[in-house]
Design a protein around this motif. Structure first.
Motif, PDB file in Angstrom:
ATOM      1  N   UNK A 160     108.339  70.786  20.868  1.00 24.96           N
ATOM      2  CA  UNK A 160     109.518  69.952  21.115  1.00 24.96           C
ATOM      3  C   UNK A 160     110.038  70.096  22.540  1.00 24.96           C
ATOM      4  N   UNK A 161     110.087  71.319  23.073  1.00 24.34           N
ATOM      5  CA  UNK A 161     110.617  71.517  24.420  1.00 24.34           C
ATOM      6  C   UNK A 161     109.700  70.892  25.465  1.00 24.34           C
ATOM      7  N   UNK A 162     108.391  71.068  25.310  1.00 26.22           N
ATOM      8  CA  UNK A 162     107.444  70.471  26.259  1.00 26.22           C
ATOM      9  C   UNK A 162     107.544  68.955  26.217  1.00 26.22           C
ATOM     10  N   UNK A 163     107.647  68.422  25.030  1.00 29.95           N
ATOM     11  CA  UNK A 163     107.737  66.976  24.895  1.00 29.95           C
ATOM     12  C   UNK A 163     109.003  66.447  25.568  1.00 29.95           C
ATOM     13  N   UNK A 164     110.134  67.114  25.367  1.00 36.10           N
ATOM     14  CA  UNK A 164     111.392  66.655  25.976  1.00 36.10           C
ATOM     15  C   UNK A 164     111.318  66.709  27.488  1.00 36.10           C
ATOM     16  N   UNK A 165     110.818  67.842  28.025  1.00 34.80           N
ATOM     17  CA  UNK A 165     110.763  68.014  29.485  1.00 34.80           C
ATOM     18  C   UNK A 165     109.848  66.986  30.144  1.00 34.80           C
TER      19      UNK A 165
END
Length: 509
Positions: free
Chosen positions: A250-255
């Motif tokens: 989720x964090x990689x996708x958001x960034x």
């Protein structure tokens, strides 16, 4: 209507053949193509068609693995499942083999390729709980052979072409059929045509090279009397899909989505290309490819400029495509899709799967003073795009969210420099030429590509006949070659003189 006439009719009238679970021949065709003569011929030659096209009833298969699809596979299947059956996604090659061929060694080599790579013996389906890929235990590969050597020259070549065209233009039924077809045609005493057709859901350009070179290595082993190498690669298609799920947390996708939110605009996708005709309400799916070669002197200038600019050929070639699109549309801000091999990890080197991922590049001819500046801009966009790689559907979702809604965009042009597609094969006793065979089908997107070959850069433009005439396609690619020649010989010339746009306004101090 004899068998050869039937094959020619099917290829020319969009008659698509398939087999159901019981081995019955099925067809799909436009209403005006379904004649009494066609029905009679299909019934008369049912067995020959099932055998010749390699679409007979599948033998009983044993499932050995089941797993998720990659994001590219999932997106591709979602498109396929909402459109009529088509050969659009067929990756079709013809290997022209000249010399002395050992058919048994070739069959052994192809059998080992399928044994090694799970994607080639998988089905890609929705099993009720969502889309999956199902791997089956290896079964001996059959290589149907058509011998046309007994026919007189004109009839012999026509029949061989009909066989090649027919196997390339038959849509895969992924629910029931494995994604690989093979056909060997003996053209004369010293010439064979090997047709290899793979569904794109199971391979990309890099994977094609892996398959061909595995086949060549297997052929050499068979000739030497050595046992076939069926050692599986480190990463199979399902392994890659699971790796993707781990990487895109989720964090990689958001960034990464934040990057694309600032790097792209929806307006850049709307290219006002001067097509010959507007898009029809219902596309026919008929397509064609225009092939060309980059003149040797132009290629030398492209390479010399790229070295001088401390870059690879890819940004130079892509920037020239951006200039051409600006000329054709009058738009100085365009977005194009660039297929990226996505094989940076060494364990992916031998994987047969669709690992490649599209990169979206914004080409701003309206802000670059010179072609050299535009190449720098494209190069930086490529590096940033690789660092922020995301499945393209997620990028589109973010852009729509930013815009407060709207239709999903689509890049109107895909441009590929296929430097990873190695088509030079070592088959003892044979000279080999690998040809891309047209499927007669097209996607909505214009697909332009350049392939480095031993004789130089070979190019193509795949286009829909619904929108574009062959003469127009040729004129566009002639224009691309003119841009390449002029821009790389005068890279510091004001870019607006190449594009026809007004000169960029300097930024305020």
């Amino acid at each position: 209507m004899n068998l050869d006439e039937l094959l020619a009719y099917a290829a020319g009238h969009d008659v698509r053949l398939a087999a159901d679970d019981e081995g019955q021949l099925r067809f799909d065709a436009p209403a005006d193509a379904v004649t009494p003569e066609l029905i009679t011929a299909l019934r008369a030659y049912r067995s020959e068609l099932l055998d010749r096209l390699g679409i007979g009833p599948a033998p009983e298969r044993v499932e050995v693995a089941r797993g998720p699809l990659s994001y590219q596979q999932d997106r591709m299947l979602s498109i396929i499942n909402t459109t009529p059956p088509s050969a659009t996604w067929n990756v079709s090659m013809r290997l022209v083999l000249t010399g002395t061929l050992d058919e048994a060694a070739l069959r052994t080599a192809l059998d080992a390729v399928v044994a090694r790579h799970e994607a080639l013996r998988s089905r890609f389906v929705d099993d009720g709980d969502g889309p999956v890929q199902i791997v089956y235990a290896h079964q001996e590969v059959t290589l149907p052979v058509v011998d046309v050597t007994g026919l007189p020259d004109p009839d012999r070549l026509e029949r061989a072409e009909n066989v090649s065209r027919a196997i390339a233009q038959v849509a895969f039924d992924l629910d029931h059929e494995l994604p690989l077809r093979l056909q060997l045609v003996r053209v004369d005493a010293h010439t064979w045509w090997l047709m290899i057709v793979v569904h794109h859901v199971a391979c990309d350009g890099w994977a094609v090279s892996v398959m061909l070179h595995d086949m060549a290595a297997g052929y050499r082993r068979a000739l030497a009397g050595e046992a076939p190498d069926r050692t599986p690669p480190t990463v199979q298609s399902i392994d890659f899909a699971r790796w993707e799920q781990r990487v895109y947390d989720a964090e990689t996708r958001r960034r990464r989505a934040d990057y694309w939110s600032t790097a792209l605009t929806l307006e850049g996708f709307a290219l006002d290309l001067p097509y010959d005709r507007p898009a029809p309400p219902v596309p026919t799916g008929r397509g064609r490819a225009h092939h060309f070669r980059v003149p040797p002197d132009v290629e030398r200038d492209v390479r010399a400029f790229s070295v001088e600019r401390n870059t690879t050929l890819f940004p130079t070639l892509a920037a020239a495509m951006g200039v051409l699109l600006t000329r054709l549309t009058g738009q100085g801000d365009v977005t194009i899709s660039l297929p990226y091999a996505n094989r940076d990890r060494v364990e992916f080197a031998e994987t047969v799967a669709i690992v490649a991922c599209p990169l979206l590049i914004r080409v701003r001819s309206d802000t670059a003073p010179t072609f050299a500046d535009l190449v720098d801009q494209v190069g930086m966009g490529l590096f940033a795009g690789v660092d922020n790689m995301l499945p393209i559907g997620w990028i589109y979702d973010r852009l729509i969210e930013d815009a407060g809604g709207g239709e999903q965009p689509m890049a109107a042009v895909s441009f590929a420099y296929q430097s990873t597609l190695n088509l030079e094969l070592d088959l003892p006793g044979l000279t080999t030429e690998v040809e891309d065979r047209p499927t007669g089908a097209s996607r909505v997107t214009l697909i332009c590509g350049l392939i480095p070959r031993s004789f130089g850069l070979e190019g193509y433009l795949e286009y829909a006949l619904d929108r574009l005439d062959p003469a127009t396609a040729k004129s566009w690619m002639d224009g691309y070659l003119e841009v390449l020649a002029t821009a790389c010989r005068q890279p510091h010339r004001p870019l607006h003189e190449l594009t026809g746009l007004p000169a960029p306004v300097p930024a305020a101090a």
